[in-house]
Design a protein around this motif. Structure first.
Motif, PDB file in Angstrom:
ATOM      1  N   UNK A  56      50.426  31.724  -0.382  1.00  0.00           N
ATOM      2  CA  UNK A  56      49.583  30.853  -1.180  1.00  0.00           C
ATOM      3  C   UNK A  56      50.055  29.413  -1.114  1.00  0.00           C
ATOM      4  N   UNK A  57      49.241  28.509  -1.665  1.00  0.00           N
ATOM      5  CA  UNK A  57      49.626  27.113  -1.675  1.00  0.00           C
ATOM      6  C   UNK A  57      48.445  26.211  -1.931  1.00  0.00           C
ATOM      7  N   UNK A  58      48.647  24.943  -1.656  1.00  0.00           N
ATOM      8  CA  UNK A  58      47.625  23.920  -1.858  1.00  0.00           C
ATOM      9  C   UNK A  58      47.017  23.535  -0.514  1.00  0.00           C
ATOM     10  N   UNK A  59      45.702  23.505  -0.452  1.00  0.00           N
ATOM     11  CA  UNK A  59      45.019  23.160   0.791  1.00  0.00           C
ATOM     12  C   UNK A  59      43.758  22.369   0.450  1.00  0.00           C
ATOM     13  N   UNK A  60      43.352  21.507   1.354  1.00  0.00           N
ATOM     14  CA  UNK A  60      42.131  20.741   1.145  1.00  0.00           C
ATOM     15  C   UNK A  60      40.909  21.584   1.467  1.00  0.00           C
ATOM     16  N   UNK A  61      39.795  21.238   0.855  1.00  0.00           N
ATOM     17  CA  UNK A  61      38.543  21.935   1.140  1.00  0.00           C
ATOM     18  C   UNK A  61      38.269  21.893   2.644  1.00  0.00           C
ATOM     19  N   UNK A  62      37.838  23.025   3.171  1.00  0.00           N
ATOM     20  CA  UNK A  62      37.599  23.140   4.601  1.00  0.00           C
ATOM     21  C   UNK A  62      38.794  23.662   5.376  1.00  0.00           C
ATOM     22  N   UNK A  63      39.929  23.719   4.730  1.00  0.00           N
ATOM     23  CA  UNK A  63      41.142  24.175   5.383  1.00  0.00           C
ATOM     24  C   UNK A  63      41.289  25.683   5.390  1.00  0.00           C
ATOM     25  N   UNK A  64      42.454  26.132   5.871  1.00  0.00           N
ATOM     26  CA  UNK A  64      42.714  27.566   6.015  1.00  0.00           C
ATOM     27  C   UNK A  64      44.069  27.937   5.435  1.00  0.00           C
ATOM     28  N   UNK A  65      44.170  29.163   5.007  1.00  0.00           N
ATOM     29  CA  UNK A  65      45.430  29.758   4.570  1.00  0.00           C
ATOM     30  C   UNK A  65      45.426  31.221   4.961  1.00  0.00           C
ATOM     31  N   UNK A  83      37.835  27.002   3.331  1.00  0.00           N
ATOM     32  CA  UNK A  83      38.086  27.179   1.898  1.00  0.00           C
ATOM     33  C   UNK A  83      37.320  26.155   1.067  1.00  0.00           C
ATOM     34  N   UNK A  84      36.901  26.601  -0.113  1.00  0.00           N
ATOM     35  CA  UNK A  84      36.147  25.778  -1.038  1.00  0.00           C
ATOM     36  C   UNK A  84      36.919  25.659  -2.362  1.00  0.00           C
ATOM     37  N   UNK A  85      36.673  24.609  -3.123  1.00  0.00           N
ATOM     38  CA  UNK A  85      37.352  24.494  -4.424  1.00  0.00           C
ATOM     39  C   UNK A  85      37.144  25.714  -5.313  1.00  0.00           C
ATOM     40  N   UNK A  86      36.000  26.368  -5.197  1.00  0.00           N
ATOM     41  CA  UNK A  86      35.743  27.550  -6.022  1.00  0.00           C
ATOM     42  C   UNK A  86      36.556  28.768  -5.586  1.00  0.00           C
ATOM     43  N   UNK A  87      37.267  28.662  -4.478  1.00  0.00           N
ATOM     44  CA  UNK A  87      38.179  29.740  -4.064  1.00  0.00           C
ATOM     45  C   UNK A  87      39.521  29.639  -4.784  1.00  0.00           C
ATOM     46  N   UNK A  88      39.722  28.566  -5.539  1.00  0.00           N
ATOM     47  CA  UNK A  88      40.962  28.395  -6.276  1.00  0.00           C
ATOM     48  C   UNK A  88      41.155  29.531  -7.271  1.00  0.00           C
ATOM     49  N   UNK A  89      42.291  30.214  -7.165  1.00  0.00           N
ATOM     50  CA  UNK A  89      42.557  31.373  -8.028  1.00  0.00           C
ATOM     51  C   UNK A  89      43.950  31.909  -7.727  1.00  0.00           C
ATOM     52  N   UNK A  90      44.395  32.812  -8.570  1.00  0.00           N
ATOM     53  CA  UNK A  90      45.568  33.613  -8.241  1.00  0.00           C
ATOM     54  C   UNK A  90      45.058  34.837  -7.472  1.00  0.00           C
ATOM     55  N   UNK A  91      45.614  35.058  -6.309  1.00  0.00           N
ATOM     56  CA  UNK A  91      45.197  36.166  -5.456  1.00  0.00           C
ATOM     57  C   UNK A  91      46.204  37.309  -5.593  1.00  0.00           C
ATOM     58  N   UNK A  92      45.680  38.484  -5.867  1.00  0.00           N
ATOM     59  CA  UNK A  92      46.505  39.663  -6.086  1.00  0.00           C
ATOM     60  C   UNK A  92      46.276  40.695  -4.983  1.00  0.00           C
ATOM     61  N   UNK A  93      47.360  41.232  -4.497  1.00  0.00           N
ATOM     62  CA  UNK A  93      47.309  42.338  -3.552  1.00  0.00           C
ATOM     63  C   UNK A  93      47.207  43.647  -4.333  1.00  0.00           C
TER      64      UNK A  93
END
Length: 121
Positions: free
Chosen positions: A9-18, A85-95
């Motif tokens: 996880x981390x910080x990324x700009x809109x349009x980017x990838x993780x 990625x979009x700003x609305x994808x901002x969240x805590x992601x759980x496996x």
């Protein structure tokens, strides 16, 4: 007892990838479905994607065409490649995984601790 540990996880700009990774460890006899869920601030946890042991995939409509889930059964690892990625994808992601610890026990649902993904506009 089985555990799941996420990373990536981390910080990324809109349009980017993780790319997120999740490794299962501990007492594991078999793993069936593995998946990713997310929870944004003030919202309920929601399904992002799941993948079966044989590779059948299921995606939330909001991520179809942008996210790809994959797994390496030998490494007991599931991945989530997130593109566009979009700003609305901002969240805590759980496996999440359904794990059988021994041959004589049933499958138990196990959760990771979560990893934060922040998408800036």
């Amino acid at each position: 007892q089985a555990q799941l540990v996420e990373s990536g996880g981390g910080l990324v700009q809109a349009g980017g990838s993780l790319k997120l990774s999740c490794v299962a460890s501990g007492s594991i006899f078999s793993i069936t479905v593995m998946g990713w869920y997310r929870q944004a601030p003030g919202k309920e946890r929601e399904l992002v994607a799941t993948i079966s042991y044989g590779g059948m995939r299921n995606y939330a409509d909001s991520v179809k065409g942008r996210f790809t889930i994959s797994r390496d059964n030998a490494k007991k690892t599931v991945y989530l490649q997130m593109n566009s990625l979009k700003p609305e994808d901002t969240a805590v992601y759980y496996c999440n995984a359904k794990i059988q610890s021994t041959w004589y026990t049933g499958h138990v649902e196990v959760w990771g601790q979560g990893t934060l993904v922040t998408v800036s506009s």
